[in-house]
Scaffold this active site. Structure first.
Site, PDB file in Angstrom:
ATOM      1  N   SER A   1       1.047  -1.133   0.026  1.00  0.00           N
ATOM      2  CA  SER A   1      -0.326  -0.622   0.113  1.00  0.00           C
ATOM      3  C   SER A   1       0.777   0.981  -0.110  1.00  0.00           C
ATOM      4  O   SER A   1      -0.110   2.411  -0.225  1.00  0.00           O
ATOM      5  CB  SER A   1      -1.060  -0.033   0.812  1.00  0.00           C
ATOM      6  OG  SER A   1      -0.588  -0.025   2.247  1.00  0.00           O
TER       7      SER A   1
ATOM      8  N   HIS B   1      -5.154  -3.474  -2.857  1.00  0.00           N
ATOM      9  CA  HIS B   1      -4.931  -2.381  -3.687  1.00  0.00           C
ATOM     10  C   HIS B   1      -4.769  -2.936  -5.414  1.00  0.00           C
ATOM     11  O   HIS B   1      -4.650  -2.308  -5.909  1.00  0.00           O
ATOM     12  CB  HIS B   1      -3.934  -1.851  -3.969  1.00  0.00           C
ATOM     13  CG  HIS B   1      -4.004  -1.256  -2.900  1.00  0.00           C
ATOM     14  ND1 HIS B   1      -4.640   0.130  -2.170  1.00  0.00           N
ATOM     15  CD2 HIS B   1      -3.121  -1.117  -0.926  1.00  0.00           C
ATOM     16  CE1 HIS B   1      -4.468   0.692  -0.909  1.00  0.00           C
ATOM     17  NE2 HIS B   1      -3.838   0.396  -0.603  1.00  0.00           N
TER      18      HIS B   1
ATOM     19  N   LYS C   1     -11.745   0.517  -1.820  1.00  0.00           N
ATOM     20  CA  LYS C   1     -11.015   0.801  -2.810  1.00  0.00           C
ATOM     21  C   LYS C   1     -11.578   0.985  -4.080  1.00  0.00           C
ATOM     22  O   LYS C   1     -12.496   2.243  -4.582  1.00  0.00           O
ATOM     23  CB  LYS C   1      -9.270   0.194  -2.883  1.00  0.00           C
ATOM     24  CG  LYS C   1      -8.722   0.724  -1.291  1.00  0.00           C
ATOM     25  CD  LYS C   1      -8.264   0.695  -0.943  1.00  0.00           C
ATOM     26  CE  LYS C   1      -7.666   0.915   0.683  1.00  0.00           C
ATOM     27  NZ  LYS C   1      -6.799  -0.113   1.457  1.00  0.00           N
TER      28      LYS C   1
HETATM   29  C1  LIG Z   1      -7.151   0.041   3.106  1.00  0.00           C
HETATM   30  C2  LIG Z   1      -6.413  -1.533   3.709  1.00  0.00           C
HETATM   31  C3  LIG Z   1      -6.966  -2.322   4.035  1.00  0.00           C
HETATM   32  C4  LIG Z   1      -8.243  -1.743   5.263  1.00  0.00           C
HETATM   33  O1  LIG Z   1      -9.275  -1.853   4.878  1.00  0.00           O
HETATM   34  P1  LIG Z   1     -10.989  -1.120   5.523  1.00  0.00           P
HETATM   35  O2  LIG Z   1     -11.415  -1.340   4.396  1.00  0.00           O
HETATM   36  O3  LIG Z   1     -10.144   0.231   4.549  1.00  0.00           O
HETATM   37  O4  LIG Z   1     -10.420  -1.369   6.525  1.00  0.00           O
HETATM   38  C5  LIG Z   1      -5.849  -3.442   4.654  1.00  0.00           C
HETATM   39  N1  LIG Z   1      -5.208  -4.130   3.646  1.00  0.00           N
HETATM   40  C6  LIG Z   1      -4.699  -3.239   3.455  1.00  0.00           C
HETATM   41  C7  LIG Z   1      -3.531  -3.923   2.319  1.00  0.00           C
HETATM   42  C8  LIG Z   1      -4.965  -1.933   2.873  1.00  0.00           C
HETATM   43  O5  LIG Z   1      -4.710  -1.377   1.995  1.00  0.00           O
END
Ligand SMILES: *Cc1c(COP(=O)(O)O)cnc(C)c1O
Length: 393
Positions: free
Chosen positions: A183, A211, A243
């Site tokens: 990320s 992602h 996302k």
């Molecule tokens: C954003 C993210 C999460 C968390 O997800 P949410 O739904 O925002 O709680 C978990 N793992 C990764 C790699 C992320 O980028």
């Protein structure tokens, strides 16, 4: 409570003193048809820190699906999934997600953070072992730590170190957890190598594809599909829905046995209110668009190429990322903050990422691109970067 508050003030002051104070910005959407233009604390700018990689969060079909379901089901689910919160919309979404990623079943969680915590705590206990990439997302690291299993971190993408750790482990159950796309760096994990190592050492591989899902793979099925790996090579596939899908929540996909176990044992699944049915309905609409409109992924890829080319011509240090996450590592907290402030003055919102989110000395600008950006948005960002770095050097 004067003493308590004074102690807290001192803690925040210590954070501020090392340039790690985190500030929230109040954001407004100006026009849902142009979602990357936003008003931040009253100032109009182009958003380069959104995870809405395909521009689906404000898509008219997604919004309509959400409103229609809210009209029918109401605003909230009213209960946990195991009580009466599991609506027909949730159920249909789970079936569609499972089919899309080619797994027997999928299970919805309210957030990605909760999904990771829920998987690790349901599958691991004392006597087991968990192995994690050092640069994994905080939620995966927290999940491993909270599971009670023996916790080992290996250097980023370092399969030699992982192999060593796995071969030394005498634990009963071994779980390897990795981001699919990292990320903060934007690079893709060495999935095929991880899968081979896990098979050799009777370990189970879990990939968090927050992602990658929606963006990578033939139709957006994610990094595991893009790597051509079969389900049994990666028995636990997790991805988020806030996302690229533009909505909210997360899911875990895998075998029927895995999902049954999670339903029985995952505390972050059991003891929480199901997300609103309208969220599930909106996600179903977003998933249809992901499958149907390959052009959004192509468009995103064009913008990534355009951005990298422009930044390379400026001689700025880009990381080897082929994804929508394009960090420019600058070093100190202060340098990253100053660059981010200067960009905001030029009408570009780019976040400065600092420790503890990234290792010390690697504070960075983290640019994220979206299919909803225009060519000229990207060109303006490159021009702004040029001006700022000319002024600095
Ligand atoms: C954003 C993210 C999460 C968390 O997800 P949410 O739904 O925002 O709680 C978990 N793992 C990764 C790699 C992320 O980028």
């Amino acid at each position: 409570m004067v003493d308590f508050d004074a102690a807290l003030r001192a803690e925040v002051a210590a954070i501020t003193a090392v340039d790690r104070y985190r500030r929230r910005r109040v954001v407004e959407v100006i026009d849902p048809a142009a979602p990357m233009y936003i008003r931040v604390d009253g100032r109009d700018c182009v958003n380069f820190c959104s995870n809405d990689y395909l521009g689906l969060a404000t898509h008219v079909e997604v919004r309509r699906a959400m409103s229609a379901a809210a009209e029918r089901y109401g605003a909230g689910s009213g209960a946990a999934h195991l009580v009466t919160g599991h609506s027909a919309e949730h159920h249909a979404l789970e079936e569609e997600l499972a089919e899309f990623v080619g797994r027997e079943r999928a299970l919805l969680f309210s957030t990605g953070y909760m999904a990771n915590l829920g998987v690790a705590s349901a599958l691991l206990t004392r006597g087991d072992a968990v192995f994690e990439d050092r640069l994994n997302h905080a939620s995966l690291l927290d999940a491993g730590l909270a599971s009670g299993a023996r916790f080992t971190r290996y250097a980023h993408a370092d399969s030699t170190e992982l192999k060593q750790e796995l071969s030394e482990s005498r634990s009963r159950r071994k779980l390897v957890m990795s981001d699919g796309v990292f990320s903060m760096d934007g690079d893709v994990a060495p999935l095929d190598v991880l899968a081979v190592l896990c098979a050799q050492h009777q370990a189970v591989l879990m990939i968090d594809d927050a992602h990658g899902f929606g963006v990578l793979g033939q139709q957006g099925q994610g990094s595991v599909q893009a790597a051509g790996l079969a389900s049994d090579a990666v028995p636990i596939y997790m991805a988020t829905l806030g996302k690229a899908l533009g909505v909210s929540g997360a899911f875990v996909a895998g075998s029927d046995a895995l999902i049954e176990t999670l339903i029985q044992k995952s505390r972050t699944y059991i003891y929480t209110t199901a997300t609103p049915p309208a969220v599930a309905a909106a996600t179903r609409a977003a998933l249809r668009l992901v499958k149907k409109d390959g052009w959004r992924r192509e468009r995103l890829q064009q913008l990534i190429t355009r951005f990298r080319k422009g930044v390379q011509q400026l001689g700025l240090p880009l990381m080897p990322s082929t994804t929508a996450i394009q960090p420019i590592v600058l070093g100190t907290e202060n340098t990253a903050l100053a660059a981010s402030d200067a960009l905001l003055n030029a009408g570009m919102l780019v976040s400065a990422i600092r420790p503890p989110t990234v290792p010390l000395g690697t504070s960075r600008l983290r640019v994220t691109l979206s299919a909803a950006h225009s060519d000229s948005d990207v060109d303006h960002l490159i021009q702004a970067l040029e001006k700022i770095f000319k002024a600095v050097t």
